[in-house]
Design a protein around this motif. Structure first.
Motif, PDB file in Angstrom:
ATOM      1  N   ARG A 105      46.058  46.074  54.064  1.00  0.00           N
ATOM      2  CA  ARG A 105      44.666  45.957  53.634  1.00  0.00           C
ATOM      3  C   ARG A 105      44.577  45.100  52.372  1.00  0.00           C
ATOM      4  NH1 ARG A 105      40.472  50.754  51.770  1.00  0.00           N
ATOM      5  NH2 ARG A 105      38.572  49.782  52.554  1.00  0.00           N
ATOM      6  N   GLY A 106      43.731  44.077  52.428  1.00  0.00           N
ATOM      7  CA  GLY A 106      43.562  43.185  51.290  1.00  0.00           C
ATOM      8  C   GLY A 106      42.746  43.836  50.187  1.00  0.00           C
ATOM      9  N   TRP A 107      42.930  43.331  48.948  1.00  0.00           N
ATOM     10  CA  TRP A 107      42.222  43.948  47.822  1.00  0.00           C
ATOM     11  C   TRP A 107      40.715  43.735  47.906  1.00  0.00           C
ATOM     12  CZ3 TRP A 107      39.250  40.934  44.695  1.00  0.00           C
ATOM     13  CH2 TRP A 107      39.553  39.566  44.583  1.00  0.00           C
ATOM     14  N   ASP A 166      38.818  43.872  50.560  1.00  0.00           N
ATOM     15  CA  ASP A 166      38.302  44.941  51.414  1.00  0.00           C
ATOM     16  C   ASP A 166      38.441  46.295  50.714  1.00  0.00           C
ATOM     17  OD1 ASP A 166      37.348  46.364  53.602  1.00  0.00           O
ATOM     18  OD2 ASP A 166      39.285  46.400  54.602  1.00  0.00           O
ATOM     19  N   ALA A 167      39.578  46.509  50.075  1.00  0.00           N
ATOM     20  CA  ALA A 167      39.836  47.797  49.428  1.00  0.00           C
ATOM     21  C   ALA A 167      38.821  48.096  48.328  1.00  0.00           C
ATOM     22  CB  ALA A 167      41.247  47.818  48.853  1.00  0.00           C
ATOM     23  N   PHE A 168      38.499  47.087  47.537  1.00  0.00           N
ATOM     24  CA  PHE A 168      37.570  47.296  46.429  1.00  0.00           C
ATOM     25  C   PHE A 168      36.131  46.935  46.765  1.00  0.00           C
ATOM     26  CE2 PHE A 168      41.629  46.643  44.035  1.00  0.00           C
ATOM     27  CZ  PHE A 168      41.703  47.925  43.505  1.00  0.00           C
ATOM     28  N   GLY A 169      35.914  46.392  47.969  1.00  0.00           N
ATOM     29  CA  GLY A 169      34.561  46.064  48.392  1.00  0.00           C
ATOM     30  C   GLY A 169      33.934  44.926  47.620  1.00  0.00           C
ATOM     31  N   THR A 170      34.755  43.971  47.150  1.00  0.00           N
ATOM     32  CA  THR A 170      34.245  42.829  46.400  1.00  0.00           C
ATOM     33  C   THR A 170      35.269  41.699  46.437  1.00  0.00           C
ATOM     34  OG1 THR A 170      33.478  42.040  44.232  1.00  0.00           O
ATOM     35  CG2 THR A 170      35.225  43.694  44.224  1.00  0.00           C
ATOM     36  N   SER A 171      34.781  40.448  46.342  1.00  0.00           N
ATOM     37  CA  SER A 171      35.684  39.306  46.233  1.00  0.00           C
ATOM     38  C   SER A 171      35.753  38.788  44.802  1.00  0.00           C
ATOM     39  CB  SER A 171      35.215  38.176  47.164  1.00  0.00           C
ATOM     40  OG  SER A 171      33.888  37.795  46.843  1.00  0.00           O
ATOM     41  N   ASP A 172      35.060  39.484  43.891  1.00  0.00           N
ATOM     42  CA  ASP A 172      35.021  39.102  42.480  1.00  0.00           C
ATOM     43  C   ASP A 172      36.158  39.814  41.734  1.00  0.00           C
ATOM     44  OD1 ASP A 172      34.524  38.676  39.824  1.00  0.00           O
ATOM     45  OD2 ASP A 172      32.461  39.372  39.844  1.00  0.00           O
ATOM     46  N   PRO A 173      37.135  39.063  41.207  1.00  0.00           N
ATOM     47  CA  PRO A 173      38.260  39.691  40.516  1.00  0.00           C
ATOM     48  C   PRO A 173      37.850  40.592  39.350  1.00  0.00           C
ATOM     49  CG  PRO A 173      38.761  37.402  40.990  1.00  0.00           C
ATOM     50  CD  PRO A 173      37.318  37.603  41.322  1.00  0.00           C
ATOM     51  N   GLU A 176      35.036  42.277  39.017  1.00  0.00           N
ATOM     52  CA  GLU A 176      34.470  43.506  39.557  1.00  0.00           C
ATOM     53  C   GLU A 176      35.578  44.388  40.141  1.00  0.00           C
ATOM     54  OE1 GLU A 176      31.751  46.435  40.678  1.00  0.00           O
ATOM     55  OE2 GLU A 176      31.644  44.801  39.211  1.00  0.00           O
ATOM     56  N   ALA A 177      36.575  43.749  40.758  1.00  0.00           N
ATOM     57  CA  ALA A 177      37.716  44.510  41.275  1.00  0.00           C
ATOM     58  C   ALA A 177      38.436  45.233  40.149  1.00  0.00           C
ATOM     59  CB  ALA A 177      38.673  43.580  42.016  1.00  0.00           C
ATOM     60  N   ARG A 199      36.369  48.245  39.096  1.00  0.00           N
ATOM     61  CA  ARG A 199      36.459  49.343  40.060  1.00  0.00           C
ATOM     62  C   ARG A 199      37.850  49.981  40.053  1.00  0.00           C
ATOM     63  NH1 ARG A 199      32.785  46.920  45.132  1.00  0.00           N
ATOM     64  NH2 ARG A 199      30.946  46.529  43.837  1.00  0.00           N
ATOM     65  N   ALA A 200      38.875  49.163  39.844  1.00  0.00           N
ATOM     66  CA  ALA A 200      40.236  49.703  39.761  1.00  0.00           C
ATOM     67  C   ALA A 200      40.367  50.633  38.564  1.00  0.00           C
ATOM     68  CB  ALA A 200      41.250  48.565  39.660  1.00  0.00           C
ATOM     69  N   LYS A 201      39.810  50.232  37.451  1.00  0.00           N
ATOM     70  CA  LYS A 201      39.877  51.062  36.240  1.00  0.00           C
ATOM     71  C   LYS A 201      39.190  52.401  36.464  1.00  0.00           C
ATOM     72  CE  LYS A 201      39.060  50.891  31.257  1.00  0.00           C
ATOM     73  NZ  LYS A 201      38.528  50.087  30.125  1.00  0.00           N
ATOM     74  N   ALA A 202      38.064  52.377  37.173  1.00  0.00           N
ATOM     75  CA  ALA A 202      37.337  53.621  37.466  1.00  0.00           C
ATOM     76  C   ALA A 202      38.172  54.558  38.339  1.00  0.00           C
ATOM     77  CB  ALA A 202      36.007  53.300  38.154  1.00  0.00           C
ATOM     78  N   LEU A 203      39.055  53.967  39.130  1.00  0.00           N
ATOM     79  CA  LEU A 203      39.933  54.763  39.994  1.00  0.00           C
ATOM     80  C   LEU A 203      41.218  55.181  39.287  1.00  0.00           C
ATOM     81  CD1 LEU A 203      39.523  52.664  43.251  1.00  0.00           C
ATOM     82  CD2 LEU A 203      38.770  55.031  42.948  1.00  0.00           C
ATOM     83  N   GLY A 204      41.408  54.683  38.057  1.00  0.00           N
ATOM     84  CA  GLY A 204      42.576  55.082  37.279  1.00  0.00           C
ATOM     85  C   GLY A 204      43.791  54.211  37.500  1.00  0.00           C
ATOM     86  N   MET A 205      43.585  52.908  37.766  1.00  0.00           N
ATOM     87  CA  MET A 205      44.740  52.025  37.933  1.00  0.00           C
ATOM     88  C   MET A 205      44.549  50.704  37.212  1.00  0.00           C
ATOM     89  SD  MET A 205      44.474  50.846  41.909  1.00  0.00           S
ATOM     90  CE  MET A 205      43.140  51.517  42.857  1.00  0.00           C
TER      91      MET A 205
END
Length: 321
Positions: free
Chosen positions: A190-192, A194-201, A203-204, A207-213
């Motif tokens: 799965r590409g990032w 699709d995983a993060f629901g955005t093609s904007d780095p 924004e990714a 969203r990653a920070k909100a998930l704790g990574m």
């Protein structure tokens, strides 16, 4: 609470197992032969919501079998009748949205084994329940084996007390590399975007920070995710004080695109990882899918995976808070 209900009849399935006094999975069938239609099932679920949820927690897995559930739309009605809030899947498995709250399960090659895991175990919020629907059972293989997580923790503590203590105290650190676009030729393709629901780095990253990574961008357009420290085990309310093996050490340790170490960088001994994999397999429980089966898993209590199978196999999934 009574462990019986007039709207369901307790059945059996080949492969079920008695664990600490509870049958996994608990098989529930129509109370009468003429009540196997979708409408009767939805009414039974609606009238017994609290009881049904308690059965999932008590037995860790409930299998609805013998009901005439035909497709994603009808499966979605079951999910929505239960009334649990939806949670969006985040992870490496390639999946396709089918209908409302229903997605395909991992679309990686059927010839490969999907290793045991708690769904979204590495993130701040994970599903409480994973619900699977078998629309097309495979002709051979393709079972969804489950493993009582507390049994793994018990054996690991018994066999490796010092290493388990060290991992508990230090915590765990994981890394995982994801491509930019989906690759359905891989179980973890799965590409990032699709995983993060955005093609904007940017924004990714948010969203990653909100998930704790944390993220590290790679020259090929992919990225490396870094997660840690994470727990080795957890104890969840309402589950008899059991210590769950709530990690994905075996699934990510020493792989080409992932790693698992202690949070300070200390390597996890190879023999410990190997023995843990053996324990997980020893404790596994599986049954053969039948058309129309709906399986409810307590994601806090069970690891689950997917055996290799011959095609066709179509199992759909919904994840709930």
């Amino acid at each position: 609470m009574e462990f019986s209900c007039k709207d369901f009849k307790v059945g059996k399935c080949e492969g079920e197992k008695l664990v600490d006094g509870e049958t996994i999975p608990l098989v529930l069938q129509p109370s009468e032969a003429n009540k196997n239609d979708l409408e009767s099932l939805l009414l039974a679920l609606k009238n017994n919501k609290e009881w049904f949820e308690q059965m999932i927690i008590k037995n860790s897995a409930v299998l609805l079998r013998g009901f005439d559930v035909k497709n994603a739309e009808e499966f979605n009605e079951i999910v929505e009748t239960c009334g649990w809030e939806d949670i969006r899947y985040v992870g490496p498995a390639p999946r396709t949205h089918i209908y409302k709250r229903v997605w395909t399960a991992n679309e990686g090659p059927l010839s490969e084994f999907i290793y045991y895991h708690h769904e979204m175990v590495l993130f701040k919020e994970c599903p409480l329940k994973v619900i699977l629907f078998c629309e097309i059972p495979p002709p051979e293989g393709g079972q969804t084996p489950v493993v009582p997580s507390f049994k793994v923790a018990e054996k690991m503590v018994e066999e490796f007390p010092e290493v388990v203590k060290e991992m508990e105290e230090k915590g765990l650190r994981y890394t995982f590399t994801a491509p930019g676009k989906n690759n359905k030729g891989s179980m973890r393709g799965r590409g990032w975007e699709d995983a993060f629901g955005t093609s904007d780095p940017q924004e990714a990253e948010r969203r990653a920070k909100a998930l704790g990574m944390e993220l590290e961008w790679l020259p090929n357009g992919g990225l490396k995710t870094i997660l840690g420290p994470r727990n080795l085990t957890k104890v969840f309310e309402g589950r008899k004080g059991r210590r769950m093996w709530f990690n994905t050490i075996v699934g990510m340790h020493g792989r080409d695109i992932s790693s698992a170490t202690m949070a300070d960088g200390t390597e996890i001994p190879e023999n410990v990882v190997k023995r843990c994999a053996e324990i997980i397999e020893e404790e596994s429980i599986q049954f053969k899918w039948e058309k129309g089966d709906v399986l409810f898993l307590d994601n806090l209590a069970l690891l689950h995976g997917r055996r290799p199978s011959l095609p066709p196999r179509k199992v759909l999934v919904a994840t709930c808070k």
